[in-house]
Design a protein around this motif. Structure first.
Motif, PDB file in Angstrom:
ATOM      1  N   SER A 166       4.563   2.871   8.938  1.00 32.69           N
ATOM      2  CA  SER A 166       3.795   3.135  10.353  1.00 32.69           C
ATOM      3  C   SER A 166       3.129   2.096  10.838  1.00 32.69           C
ATOM      4  N   GLU A 167       2.787   1.237  10.255  1.00 29.51           N
ATOM      5  CA  GLU A 167       2.132  -0.346  10.309  1.00 29.51           C
ATOM      6  C   GLU A 167       2.916  -0.914  11.162  1.00 29.51           C
ATOM      7  N   PHE A 168       3.396  -0.852   9.945  1.00 29.14           N
ATOM      8  CA  PHE A 168       4.744  -2.618  10.135  1.00 29.14           C
ATOM      9  C   PHE A 168       6.119  -2.808  10.870  1.00 29.14           C
ATOM     10  N   GLY A 169       6.989  -1.266  10.588  1.00 32.88           N
ATOM     11  CA  GLY A 169       8.173  -0.832  10.787  1.00 32.88           C
ATOM     12  C   GLY A 169       8.716  -0.709   9.643  1.00 32.88           C
ATOM     13  N   GLU A 170      10.424  -0.312  10.069  1.00 27.68           N
ATOM     14  CA  GLU A 170      11.002   1.080   8.728  1.00 27.68           C
ATOM     15  C   GLU A 170      11.153   0.260   7.858  1.00 27.68           C
ATOM     16  N   VAL A 171      10.756  -0.170   7.135  1.00 22.40           N
ATOM     17  CA  VAL A 171      11.366  -1.430   5.868  1.00 22.40           C
ATOM     18  C   VAL A 171      12.028  -0.396   4.937  1.00 22.40           C
ATOM     19  N   LYS A 317      11.828  -8.815   4.018  1.00 21.64           N
ATOM     20  CA  LYS A 317      12.102  -8.448   5.294  1.00 21.64           C
ATOM     21  C   LYS A 317      10.138  -8.067   5.401  1.00 21.64           C
ATOM     22  N   VAL A 318       9.813  -7.886   3.744  1.00 22.27           N
ATOM     23  CA  VAL A 318       8.283  -7.518   4.379  1.00 22.27           C
ATOM     24  C   VAL A 318       7.065  -8.406   4.837  1.00 22.27           C
ATOM     25  N   LYS A 319       7.586  -9.504   3.977  1.00 19.61           N
ATOM     26  CA  LYS A 319       6.798 -10.254   5.514  1.00 19.61           C
ATOM     27  C   LYS A 319       7.279 -10.513   5.944  1.00 19.61           C
ATOM     28  N   GLU A 320       8.123 -10.580   6.381  1.00 18.03           N
ATOM     29  CA  GLU A 320       8.711 -10.561   8.052  1.00 18.03           C
ATOM     30  C   GLU A 320       8.251  -9.397   8.808  1.00 18.03           C
ATOM     31  N   MET A 322       5.490  -8.229   7.999  1.00 17.89           N
ATOM     32  CA  MET A 322       3.745  -8.613   8.089  1.00 17.89           C
ATOM     33  C   MET A 322       3.519  -9.995   9.090  1.00 17.89           C
ATOM     34  N   LYS A 323       4.146 -10.519   9.206  1.00 18.64           N
ATOM     35  CA  LYS A 323       3.800 -11.444   9.829  1.00 18.64           C
ATOM     36  C   LYS A 323       3.146 -12.307   9.272  1.00 18.64           C
ATOM     37  N   LEU A 324       3.993 -12.452   8.211  1.00 20.20           N
ATOM     38  CA  LEU A 324       3.288 -13.190   6.876  1.00 20.20           C
ATOM     39  C   LEU A 324       4.591 -14.306   6.358  1.00 20.20           C
ATOM     40  N   VAL A 325       5.601 -14.474   7.155  1.00 23.60           N
ATOM     41  CA  VAL A 325       6.356 -15.612   7.944  1.00 23.60           C
ATOM     42  C   VAL A 325       6.323 -15.597   9.262  1.00 23.60           C
TER      43      VAL A 325
END
Ligand code: TRP
Length: 325
Positions: A166-171, A317-320, A322-325
């Motif tokens: 819900s925070e970052f999109g359906e991963v 996918k997670v880092k993307e 979360m805008k970590l990359v």
């Protein structure tokens, strides 16, 4: 598409009949119909103390147990947690999405602290369910077959995944716990079979060990003579017969004679010894063969190779997201 299943065990020693009924059996059924990953959770063993002298051997024993009960490496992927260290990065990120009080309320934490006489949990022990959530999410597990005692950990996993999505999109898919097996009582009649309670029959026990353990089993404490009517319910001897005997007619007959007081405990136990040895014999002989030929290093390396690319993809996918990359 086959469902993706993830489950695992901590390598703390050989597995017992309780593990078989609780989860191994479900895995054997699933390996034909799903994509199954079986994790050897070595990091998780460190949460209760960092004595690692038996760790390598325990990993080996666990692989032998898996293969001797019939897990098929052509169908399932067995891998060691620490061989795919991406899980620690995911656990770190999941750790940001859950509070300390929430983790303090997980019932298994209190149980472990009580049983192992731990006064203050380490950061690692508190975070046990977070690491477990990362195990499941890393391979995008959809179904998680576990014993009943793990239900609260699966709840944490689902909460973390919902929060992340819900925070970052359906991963991640929201995994469901598959709690099928019963909890097998110990030979002493205590609620749960457990190696640390010394009330377990191991899958690797020989015929004599099984006989000794069964003949000493707790039965109906109120029954003194073989002619006293006995209780079948909550009697571990009958619970084991229900779980392992193929001849259900015979078990039914034994139960009714036991209730009437026309059969002794010893006779019923003798039959149970027979039943268990019949069940364990093929497992023992497979194990004996494997002891000679198995290459544990290769099995773990094959597993690592299969899981590593999945882990890399999930993390990117997670880092993307979360805008970590
Ligand atoms: N906590 C589980 C147990 O003690 C072992 C485990 C670790 C696990 N990671 C997992 C089980 C992931 C299922 C999925 O039995």
């Amino acid at each position: 598409m086959k469902k993706r299943v993830l489950t695992g065990d901590r390598p703390t020693g050989p597995l017992h009949l309780g593990h078989y009924i609780g989860t191994l059996k479900a895995r054997l059924d699933l390996q034909d119909e799903a994509e199954v990953f079986v994790l050897i959770a070595d990091y998780h063993t460190l949460t209760r103390g960092v004595d690692t002298k038996n760790l390598r051997n325990n990993v080996r024993e666990l692989v032998l147990d898996y293969l001797s009960v019939g897990l098929d490496l052509k169908k399932v992927t067995v891998y060691r947690q620490s061989d795919v260290p991406q899980v620690t990065e995911l656990a770190l990120l999941f750790g940001m999405l859950i509070t300390v009080p929430r983790l303090s309320r997980v019932p298994t934490l209190k149980e472990v602290m009580r049983d192992e006489k731990i006064k203050t949990p380490s950061f690692g022990l508190l975070g046990y369910p977070v690491l477990q959530a990362a195990d499941i999410a890393l391979v995008k597990g959809e179904v998680v077959p576990v014993g009943r005692d793990q239900a609260s950990h699966l709840e944490v996993t689902r909460e973390l995944i919902r929060r992340f999505n819900s925070e970052f999109g359906e991963v991640f898919p929201e995994p469901e716990a598959l709690i099928k097996g019963e909890v097998l009582p110990g030979t002493d009649g205590k609620a749960k079979m457990s190696k640390s309670l010394d009330n377990a029959i191991m899958l690797s026990d020989g015929g004599e060990a099984v006989e000794k353990k069964v003949m000493g089993m707790y039965t109906d404490p109120k029954r003194v003579h073989a002619t006293d009517p006995g209780h079948v319910e909550r009697n571990p001897v009958f619970i084991y017969l229900d779980a392992f005997a193929k001849d259900t007619g015979k078990v039914k007959d034994l139960k009714s004679r036991y209730e009437k007081g026309t059969i002794s405990d010893v006779e019923v136990k003798r039959y149970l010894v027979e039943v268990l040895n019949e069940f364990l014999d093929p497992i023992r002989s497979r194990r004996e063969e494997l002891e000679k030929s198995v290459d544990i290093g290769k099995i773990l390396e094959d597993g690592r190779r299969k899981v590593a690319p999945i882990a890399d993809e999930t993390l990117s996918k997670v880092k993307e997201a979360m805008k970590l990359v």
